[in-house]
Enzyme design. Structure first.
Site, PDB file in Angstrom:
ATOM      1  N   ALA A   1      19.458  48.845  38.125  1.00 55.57           N
ATOM      2  CA  ALA A   1      19.317  50.297  38.236  1.00 55.57           C
ATOM      3  C   ALA A   1      19.581  50.944  36.888  1.00 55.57           C
ATOM      4  CB  ALA A   1      20.283  50.845  39.278  1.00 55.57           C
TER       5      ALA A   1
ATOM      6  N   LYS B   1      29.878  37.023  40.046  1.00 56.20           N
ATOM      7  CA  LYS B   1      29.216  38.107  39.301  1.00 56.20           C
ATOM      8  C   LYS B   1      30.119  38.609  38.183  1.00 56.20           C
ATOM      9  CE  LYS B   1      26.596  42.306  39.447  1.00 56.20           C
ATOM     10  NZ  LYS B   1      25.999  43.411  40.212  1.00 56.20           N
TER      11      LYS B   1
ATOM     12  N   ASN C   1      28.009  42.360  29.824  1.00 59.85           N
ATOM     13  CA  ASN C   1      28.250  43.797  29.665  1.00 59.85           C
ATOM     14  C   ASN C   1      28.882  44.178  28.337  1.00 59.85           C
ATOM     15  OD1 ASN C   1      27.636  45.733  32.131  1.00 59.85           O
ATOM     16  ND2 ASN C   1      28.115  43.721  32.971  1.00 59.85           N
TER      17      ASN C   1
ATOM     18  N   ASN D   1      19.756  43.185  27.538  1.00 59.22           N
ATOM     19  CA  ASN D   1      20.379  41.945  28.028  1.00 59.22           C
ATOM     20  C   ASN D   1      19.905  40.686  27.324  1.00 59.22           C
ATOM     21  OD1 ASN D   1      21.652  43.630  29.825  1.00 59.22           O
ATOM     22  ND2 ASN D   1      20.592  42.872  31.638  1.00 59.22           N
TER      23      ASN D   1
ATOM     24  N   ASN E   1      16.290  44.737  30.386  1.00 60.91           N
ATOM     25  CA  ASN E   1      17.173  45.701  31.045  1.00 60.91           C
ATOM     26  C   ASN E   1      18.332  46.120  30.140  1.00 60.91           C
ATOM     27  OD1 ASN E   1      15.501  45.116  33.183  1.00 60.91           O
ATOM     28  ND2 ASN E   1      17.155  44.733  34.641  1.00 60.91           N
TER      29      ASN E   1
ATOM     30  N   SER F   1      24.635  48.198  32.631  1.00 63.13           N
ATOM     31  CA  SER F   1      25.312  49.432  33.064  1.00 63.13           C
ATOM     32  C   SER F   1      26.353  49.875  32.048  1.00 63.13           C
ATOM     33  CB  SER F   1      25.953  49.224  34.441  1.00 63.13           C
ATOM     34  OG  SER F   1      26.890  48.158  34.399  1.00 63.13           O
TER      35      SER F   1
ATOM     36  N   GLU G   1      33.181  50.421  32.943  1.00 63.70           N
ATOM     37  CA  GLU G   1      33.923  49.603  33.908  1.00 63.70           C
ATOM     38  C   GLU G   1      34.735  48.500  33.223  1.00 63.70           C
ATOM     39  OE1 GLU G   1      31.891  48.901  38.015  1.00 63.70           O
ATOM     40  OE2 GLU G   1      30.387  48.610  36.464  1.00 63.70           O
TER      41      GLU G   1
END
Length: 199
Positions: free
Chosen positions: A26, A82, A90, A100, A150, A153, A165
């Site tokens: 996303a 994950k 990340n 990525n 991609n 996030s 995060e």
């Protein structure tokens, strides 16, 4: 990330807590403005089950016509699987501002992948969860290749000057290592660099 479920469980000790992990991609453009960037699988499961009816209601409410959802019994292991990939992908994409796939060839990120995977495995291996650095590294390579274009996030957050995060990904791993008395030099450095990038 990880650790959020522990915080929620502490706040709501008598409630059924569900966790979900998705491989959907996303892109977040603004609050409530999200574009799906890739189709994946959403796996979910329950920790601290207090009400079987709640599990059945959630299963019935999930948008299976939009998302490919699977209920699993071993959600904790899936969360950690994950987490292992996220802890490598990340921060490296966020610090070096690359999509990525580029972490596999970028001269600054490529040499960090193997030793970082070793640190993650060292911290997370326990009587209830087992992995090794080669498994983690192969998973990182697979995800980086399959989502090569991609933007992670965390990099999206850094570019938008939002909080990341990092505390629930690499910070969670660092907390476990600190409890075990293990030094994670690369992981610790990446945490600092990501936090500096959003100051």
């Amino acid at each position: 990330g990880a650790g959020i479920a522990d915080e929620v469980s502490a706040l709501l000790p008598n409630n059924t807590i569900s966790l979900g992990v998705t491989t959907d991609g996303a892109n977040v453009y603004a609050p409530f403005t999200i574009q799906r960037a890739g189709n994946g699988i959403t796996r979910w499961g329950v920790i601290h089950p207090h009400n079987n009816d709640a599990v059945q209601r959630l299963n019935a409410a999930l948008p299976v016509d939009i998302l490919q959802c699977q209920h699993v019994d071993n959600i904790h292991s899936i969360v950690l699987d994950k987490l292992c990939v996220s802890a490598v992908l990340n921060p490296l994409t966020a610090i070096y501002n690359v999509p990525n796939g580029e972490i596999l060839s970028h001269p600054s990120t490529q040499p960090l992948i193997t030793p970082l995977c070793k640190e993650v495995a060292l911290a997370l291996n326990s009587p209830t969860y087992s992995t090794d650095s080669q498994i983690i590294e192969q998973a990182v390579i697979d995800v980086a290749q399959s989502t090569a274009l991609n933007i992670s996030s965390m990099l999206q957050d850094v570019r938008a000057d939002r909080n990341t995060e990092i505390d629930f990904i690499n910070g969670y791993i660092q907390d476990i290592a600190d409890i075990k008395g293990i030094s994670l030099a690369i992981n610790s450095l990446l945490i600092s660099q990501v936090k500096q990038a959003t100051r």
